[in-house]
Design a protein around this motif. Sequence first.
Motif, PDB file in Angstrom:
ATOM      1  N   ALA A 139      38.369  27.660  44.888  1.00  0.00           N
ATOM      2  CA  ALA A 139      37.947  26.330  44.400  1.00  0.00           C
ATOM      3  C   ALA A 139      38.112  26.246  42.890  1.00  0.00           C
ATOM      4  O   ALA A 139      38.590  25.243  42.346  1.00  0.00           O
ATOM      5  CB  ALA A 139      36.491  26.076  44.794  1.00  0.00           C
ATOM      6  N   ALA A 140      37.778  27.333  42.204  1.00  0.00           N
ATOM      7  CA  ALA A 140      37.918  27.351  40.742  1.00  0.00           C
ATOM      8  C   ALA A 140      39.384  27.255  40.350  1.00  0.00           C
ATOM      9  O   ALA A 140      39.743  26.562  39.392  1.00  0.00           O
ATOM     10  CB  ALA A 140      37.291  28.627  40.174  1.00  0.00           C
TER      11      ALA A 140
ATOM     12  N   ASN B   7      42.235  39.698  46.364  1.00  0.00           N
ATOM     13  CA  ASN B   7      40.836  39.565  45.960  1.00  0.00           C
ATOM     14  C   ASN B   7      40.340  40.888  45.378  1.00  0.00           C
ATOM     15  O   ASN B   7      39.513  41.599  45.963  1.00  0.00           O
ATOM     16  CB  ASN B   7      39.987  39.164  47.188  1.00  0.00           C
ATOM     17  CG  ASN B   7      38.530  38.934  46.807  1.00  0.00           C
ATOM     18  OD1 ASN B   7      38.227  38.354  45.776  1.00  0.00           O
ATOM     19  ND2 ASN B   7      37.627  39.450  47.640  1.00  0.00           N
ATOM     20  N   VAL B   8      40.956  41.243  44.245  1.00  0.00           N
ATOM     21  CA  VAL B   8      40.637  42.526  43.582  1.00  0.00           C
ATOM     22  C   VAL B   8      40.512  42.259  42.088  1.00  0.00           C
ATOM     23  O   VAL B   8      41.013  41.246  41.584  1.00  0.00           O
ATOM     24  CB  VAL B   8      41.752  43.567  43.828  1.00  0.00           C
ATOM     25  CG1 VAL B   8      41.875  43.922  45.310  1.00  0.00           C
ATOM     26  CG2 VAL B   8      43.089  43.084  43.278  1.00  0.00           C
ATOM     27  N   PRO B   9      39.878  43.172  41.335  1.00  0.00           N
ATOM     28  CA  PRO B   9      39.799  42.986  39.881  1.00  0.00           C
ATOM     29  C   PRO B   9      41.188  42.963  39.246  1.00  0.00           C
ATOM     30  O   PRO B   9      42.143  43.534  39.787  1.00  0.00           O
ATOM     31  CB  PRO B   9      39.003  44.218  39.413  1.00  0.00           C
ATOM     32  CG  PRO B   9      38.236  44.664  40.624  1.00  0.00           C
ATOM     33  CD  PRO B   9      39.109  44.353  41.805  1.00  0.00           C
ATOM     34  N   ALA B  10      41.279  42.302  38.100  1.00  0.00           N
ATOM     35  CA  ALA B  10      42.575  42.159  37.411  1.00  0.00           C
ATOM     36  C   ALA B  10      43.121  43.515  36.961  1.00  0.00           C
ATOM     37  O   ALA B  10      44.300  43.622  36.627  1.00  0.00           O
ATOM     38  CB  ALA B  10      42.410  41.236  36.215  1.00  0.00           C
ATOM     39  N   THR B  11      42.270  44.522  36.960  1.00  0.00           N
ATOM     40  CA  THR B  11      42.716  45.867  36.555  1.00  0.00           C
ATOM     41  C   THR B  11      43.162  46.719  37.741  1.00  0.00           C
ATOM     42  O   THR B  11      43.658  47.826  37.555  1.00  0.00           O
ATOM     43  CB  THR B  11      41.544  46.597  35.864  1.00  0.00           C
ATOM     44  OG1 THR B  11      40.402  46.531  36.757  1.00  0.00           O
ATOM     45  CG2 THR B  11      41.188  45.928  34.538  1.00  0.00           C
TER      46      THR B  11
ATOM     47  N   ALA C 224      45.263  32.736  35.508  1.00  0.00           N
ATOM     48  CA  ALA C 224      45.104  33.700  36.607  1.00  0.00           C
ATOM     49  C   ALA C 224      43.930  33.282  37.491  1.00  0.00           C
ATOM     50  O   ALA C 224      43.073  32.492  37.080  1.00  0.00           O
ATOM     51  CB  ALA C 224      44.868  35.093  36.037  1.00  0.00           C
ATOM     52  N   VAL C 225      43.898  33.809  38.681  1.00  0.00           N
ATOM     53  CA  VAL C 225      42.796  33.548  39.609  1.00  0.00           C
ATOM     54  C   VAL C 225      41.584  34.370  39.157  1.00  0.00           C
ATOM     55  O   VAL C 225      41.717  35.539  38.801  1.00  0.00           O
ATOM     56  CB  VAL C 225      43.181  33.958  41.044  1.00  0.00           C
ATOM     57  CG1 VAL C 225      42.013  33.751  42.011  1.00  0.00           C
ATOM     58  CG2 VAL C 225      44.420  33.181  41.504  1.00  0.00           C
ATOM     59  N   HIS C 226      40.407  33.750  39.143  1.00  0.00           N
ATOM     60  CA  HIS C 226      39.196  34.475  38.739  1.00  0.00           C
ATOM     61  C   HIS C 226      38.682  35.275  39.939  1.00  0.00           C
ATOM     62  O   HIS C 226      37.817  34.814  40.690  1.00  0.00           O
ATOM     63  CB  HIS C 226      38.143  33.497  38.234  1.00  0.00           C
ATOM     64  CG  HIS C 226      38.519  32.816  36.957  1.00  0.00           C
ATOM     65  ND1 HIS C 226      38.897  33.521  35.815  1.00  0.00           N
ATOM     66  CD2 HIS C 226      38.643  31.500  36.633  1.00  0.00           C
ATOM     67  CE1 HIS C 226      39.201  32.664  34.857  1.00  0.00           C
ATOM     68  NE2 HIS C 226      39.062  31.437  35.322  1.00  0.00           N
ATOM     69  N   THR C 227      39.209  36.466  40.099  1.00  0.00           N
ATOM     70  CA  THR C 227      38.836  37.250  41.278  1.00  0.00           C
ATOM     71  C   THR C 227      37.466  37.921  41.119  1.00  0.00           C
ATOM     72  O   THR C 227      37.027  38.644  42.017  1.00  0.00           O
ATOM     73  CB  THR C 227      39.903  38.327  41.547  1.00  0.00           C
ATOM     74  OG1 THR C 227      40.073  39.098  40.347  1.00  0.00           O
ATOM     75  CG2 THR C 227      41.230  37.691  41.947  1.00  0.00           C
ATOM     76  N   THR C 228      36.813  37.653  40.003  1.00  0.00           N
ATOM     77  CA  THR C 228      35.428  38.147  39.878  1.00  0.00           C
ATOM     78  C   THR C 228      34.493  37.280  40.733  1.00  0.00           C
ATOM     79  O   THR C 228      33.379  37.662  41.033  1.00  0.00           O
ATOM     80  CB  THR C 228      34.969  38.063  38.408  1.00  0.00           C
ATOM     81  OG1 THR C 228      35.271  36.736  37.927  1.00  0.00           O
ATOM     82  CG2 THR C 228      35.713  39.085  37.551  1.00  0.00           C
ATOM     83  N   LEU C 229      34.991  36.099  41.125  1.00  0.00           N
ATOM     84  CA  LEU C 229      34.192  35.197  41.975  1.00  0.00           C
ATOM     85  C   LEU C 229      34.404  35.556  43.444  1.00  0.00           C
ATOM     86  O   LEU C 229      35.436  36.125  43.797  1.00  0.00           O
ATOM     87  CB  LEU C 229      34.631  33.743  41.736  1.00  0.00           C
ATOM     88  CG  LEU C 229      34.433  33.173  40.333  1.00  0.00           C
ATOM     89  CD1 LEU C 229      35.150  31.817  40.210  1.00  0.00           C
ATOM     90  CD2 LEU C 229      32.944  33.029  40.033  1.00  0.00           C
ATOM     91  N   PRO C 230      33.474  35.156  44.310  1.00  0.00           N
ATOM     92  CA  PRO C 230      33.713  35.324  45.757  1.00  0.00           C
ATOM     93  C   PRO C 230      34.965  34.520  46.162  1.00  0.00           C
ATOM     94  O   PRO C 230      35.278  33.517  45.501  1.00  0.00           O
ATOM     95  CB  PRO C 230      32.449  34.745  46.399  1.00  0.00           C
ATOM     96  CG  PRO C 230      31.421  34.753  45.307  1.00  0.00           C
ATOM     97  CD  PRO C 230      32.154  34.585  44.014  1.00  0.00           C
ATOM     98  N   PRO C 231      35.673  34.922  47.210  1.00  0.00           N
ATOM     99  CA  PRO C 231      36.970  34.303  47.536  1.00  0.00           C
ATOM    100  C   PRO C 231      36.983  32.781  47.560  1.00  0.00           C
ATOM    101  O   PRO C 231      37.830  32.147  46.936  1.00  0.00           O
ATOM    102  CB  PRO C 231      37.295  34.897  48.904  1.00  0.00           C
ATOM    103  CG  PRO C 231      36.614  36.226  48.916  1.00  0.00           C
ATOM    104  CD  PRO C 231      35.350  36.036  48.130  1.00  0.00           C
TER     105      PRO C 231
END
Length: 241
Positions: A116-117, A74-78, A104-111
């Motif tokens: 769910a996304a 659960n971290v930014p893609a960078t 990829a997982v959208h880790t900008t969202l809450p876990p």
Amino acid sequence: MELHITPTAEQVLTDLADYFVAQAGRAIAARGRFVVALSGGNSPRKLYKLLASPAYREKVAWPQVFFFFGDERNVPATDAESNYRMANEALLEPLGIAAAQVFAVHTTLPPAAAAAAYTRTIQGFFGAEEACFDLALLGLGDNSHTASLFPHTPVLHDASVGAREVLLADKNVFRITLTAPLLNQARAVAFLVYGEDKAAAVRHVLHDARDVDEFPAQLIAPTGETHWFLDQAAASLLPKH
Ligand code: 6PG
């Protein structure tokens, strides 16, 4: 289940790279595409670099390959911890993989929202068909976790077919992981495990009595093929056959 045990980690990587190429060829010939769930952590980095190297890059019809992630931090893609960043640097960018081929997982969202996304992304990709990866690459932690199916976490008993958030209470960090039922819908699963530090976990998962809360990787029993690509060090505590 098939064990591929080789003397060195380098030979394991070559074995698995050859298997990846063969699986990709079979899937593309049969269905016009190869849908793979990439594993994270450190072990697969060398595999991805090998697949992107001159020795292998011409062996796969990369435009027909679609990439998902078995789990994500659960971290930014960078972030240096990001599995997406590791795979992008070692495999996707060197091969010039188009963004439309990568999910990829959208880790900008809450876990929970990210999980769910991601479930919706997977469902959207497979449409009315059952979500079925041609190949799910998996690693093994020294505590017998795989993907982010960690010991004594609720996700181990989650019957849903999708992605779920997982709280690693000891570190107070979240992961997003594909659930075991989704991984088990794969046509093939390949574990890549090397190094003596994994020997105990390999024995727990492959030889000890079933206890999925202690040894979560025991949950992985796909309807398709299961392959373990191990070096002798990681296999050193298995009974000699
Ligand atoms: C992750 C992985 C995880 C990994 C194991 C082994 O996000 O970390 O998906 O399941 O495969 O922890 O990690 P190493 O290869 O770094 O030992």
